[in-house]
Write an enzyme that holds these catalytic residues in place. Structure first.
Site, short mmCIF file in Angstrom:
data_model
loop_
_atom_site.label_atom_id
_atom_site.label_comp_id
_atom_site.label_asym_id
_atom_site.label_seq_id
_atom_site.Cartn_x
_atom_site.Cartn_y
_atom_site.Cartn_z
N HIS A 62 0.85 -1.19 0.00
CA HIS A 62 0.00 0.00 0.00
C HIS A 62 0.89 1.24 0.00
O HIS A 62 2.11 1.16 0.20
CB HIS A 62 -0.96 0.00 1.20
CG HIS A 62 -0.28 0.11 2.53
ND1 HIS A 62 0.50 -0.90 3.06
CD2 HIS A 62 -0.25 1.11 3.45
CE1 HIS A 62 0.95 -0.54 4.25
NE2 HIS A 62 0.52 0.68 4.50
N HIS A 64 1.65 3.91 1.85
CA HIS A 64 2.14 4.66 2.99
C HIS A 64 3.66 4.67 2.92
O HIS A 64 4.27 3.67 2.52
CB HIS A 64 1.65 4.06 4.31
CG HIS A 64 0.28 4.52 4.71
ND1 HIS A 64 -0.50 3.86 5.62
CD2 HIS A 64 -0.44 5.61 4.31
CE1 HIS A 64 -1.66 4.51 5.77
NE2 HIS A 64 -1.63 5.57 5.00
N ASP A 66 6.18 4.35 4.82
CA ASP A 66 7.03 3.35 5.45
C ASP A 66 7.06 2.03 4.68
O ASP A 66 7.78 1.10 5.07
CB ASP A 66 6.61 3.11 6.91
CG ASP A 66 5.15 2.73 7.07
OD1 ASP A 66 4.31 3.31 6.36
OD2 ASP A 66 4.84 1.87 7.92
N HIS A 67 6.30 1.97 3.60
CA HIS A 67 6.30 0.76 2.77
C HIS A 67 6.83 1.00 1.36
O HIS A 67 6.97 0.05 0.60
CB HIS A 67 4.89 0.18 2.69
CG HIS A 67 4.39 -0.34 4.01
ND1 HIS A 67 4.38 -1.67 4.34
CD2 HIS A 67 3.93 0.32 5.10
CE1 HIS A 67 3.92 -1.81 5.58
NE2 HIS A 67 3.63 -0.61 6.05
N HIS A 142 -7.46 -1.21 5.80
CA HIS A 142 -6.56 -0.20 6.36
C HIS A 142 -7.11 1.18 6.01
O HIS A 142 -8.14 1.30 5.34
CB HIS A 142 -5.15 -0.41 5.80
CG HIS A 142 -4.08 0.30 6.55
ND1 HIS A 142 -4.04 0.37 7.92
CD2 HIS A 142 -2.99 0.99 6.12
CE1 HIS A 142 -2.98 1.06 8.30
NE2 HIS A 142 -2.33 1.46 7.22
N ASP A 212 -0.44 -3.68 5.94
CA ASP A 212 -1.04 -3.31 7.21
C ASP A 212 -2.54 -3.60 7.14
O ASP A 212 -3.16 -3.41 6.11
CB ASP A 212 -0.86 -1.83 7.49
CG ASP A 212 0.58 -1.41 7.62
OD1 ASP A 212 1.47 -2.23 7.31
OD2 ASP A 212 0.86 -0.27 7.98
N HIS A 270 6.13 -5.21 12.24
CA HIS A 270 5.53 -3.88 12.07
C HIS A 270 5.23 -3.26 13.43
O HIS A 270 4.13 -2.77 13.70
CB HIS A 270 4.26 -3.97 11.21
CG HIS A 270 3.84 -2.64 10.62
ND1 HIS A 270 2.91 -1.82 11.22
CD2 HIS A 270 4.23 -2.00 9.51
CE1 HIS A 270 2.73 -0.74 10.49
NE2 HIS A 270 3.54 -0.83 9.43
#
Length: 303
Positions: A62, A64, A66-67, A142, A212, A270
């Site tokens: 996805h 975000h 941090d990914h 999410h 997530d 995570h």
């Protein structure tokens, strides 16, 4: 051939001294797959002296940061290393729209192409397939569209019993059919059952990645019986309300999914920057699902 999972980052949105954002290197059926690519993932790869010469596909769960914030740097470095094979990035359509101007500006003159394969995170469909395995999306819940990934080996061929082949004087030309499960009819017209000449193949290996997501029992049928499940566990019981608010899972919820799906092994990760002691996650998960492991950065797990 061993299947391995290397944890390159197991933190959540806020990087800490202990944890980098999400990233995993899965080696399966002789191939390498990168799952998510948070900031600094390529640095971890370099520090581990991890060769990624067989890496051709990156899967982004996805959008975000941090990914996916580590993608641009990794792509640029691969160019400097002289890569010539195309690199495929499987992600939602917006990623190409966001990244293409950056690639055009910072990655000019590379000798390889970056090809974006658009996926729909709300569908459970095959998004990659080769001779030995498939990858399917796992729709998750999410704050933004998100999906996990199910890596599945294709059914393998049966194993030949050499002694029986010699005993029945079976020609080598018959081996492909025997491996496919067929019986053998000899020159005298006698049928020799396949079970006398072969043994069953090893069951196909299956790995599921779910991060997530809020607690979501709808995924249970999709990951039923997998050999290994990686499931996010951003919070502990103490922060269950926060998990619900941000649409993440607790360690106990991740373990509950693993138990319901009857998986063989669970790896949790995570982790929230709010919680320093990761053993809390492990203790709570093991109360529900004993065969739980804690994700540790720069650790390689034999699956």
């Amino acid at each position: 051939m061993n299947n391995t999972l290397t944890i390159l980052g197991c933190g959540s949105a806020m990087p800490t001294i202990q944890n980098s954002p999400s990233g995993q290197l899965l080696e399966m059926s002789g191939k390498q797959f990168l799952i998510d690519c948070g900031e600094g993932i390529q640095i971890t790869l370099r520090r581990m002296s991890q060769r990624i010469n067989r890496l051709d596909h990156i899967f982004i769960s996805h959008l975000h940061g941090d990914h996916c914030f580590g993608l641009l740097g990794l792509i640029s470095t691969l160019g400097m290393l002289g890569r010539t094979r195309d690199l495929y990035i499987h992600a939602q359509a917006d990623l190409q729209r966001l990244m293409q101007p950056l690639l055009d500006y910072f990655c000019q003159g590379m000798e390889y192409k970056v090809i974006f394969d658009v996926i729909r995170p709300n569908k459970h469909v095959v998004i990659y397939e080769d001779r030995t395995l498939t990858v399917k999306t796992i729709p998750l819940k999410h704050r933004v569209p998100s999906c996990g990934f199910l890596f599945e080996e294709k059914p393998k061929e049966r194993h030949i019993i050499k002694e029986q082949m010699d005993f029945y004087n079976i020609p080598l030309a018959a081996i492909p059919a025997l491996k496919a499960g067929e019986d053998y009819l000899n020159s005298d017209g006698k049928l020799i059952e396949n079970e006398r000449l072969t043994t069953a193949p090893n069951p196909p290996f299956r790995f599921a990645y779910c991060s997530d997501t809020a607690y979501l029992e709808k995924i249970v049928p999709l990951i039923q019986g997998v050999d290994c499940l990686y499931h996010e566990s951003t919070y502990t019981d103490e922060h269950a309300a926060r998990a619900k608010e941000t649409q993440h899972s607790t360690a106990r919820q991740a373990a509950t999914i693993a138990k319901l799906a009857n998986v063989n092994q669970l790896i949790i990760g995570h982790f929230s920057a709010r919680i320093d002691d990761h053993l809390q996650f492990l203790a709570e998960a093991r109360e529900v699902f004993p065969n739980t492991l804690l994700a540790e950065e720069r650790q390689q797990y034999k699956l």
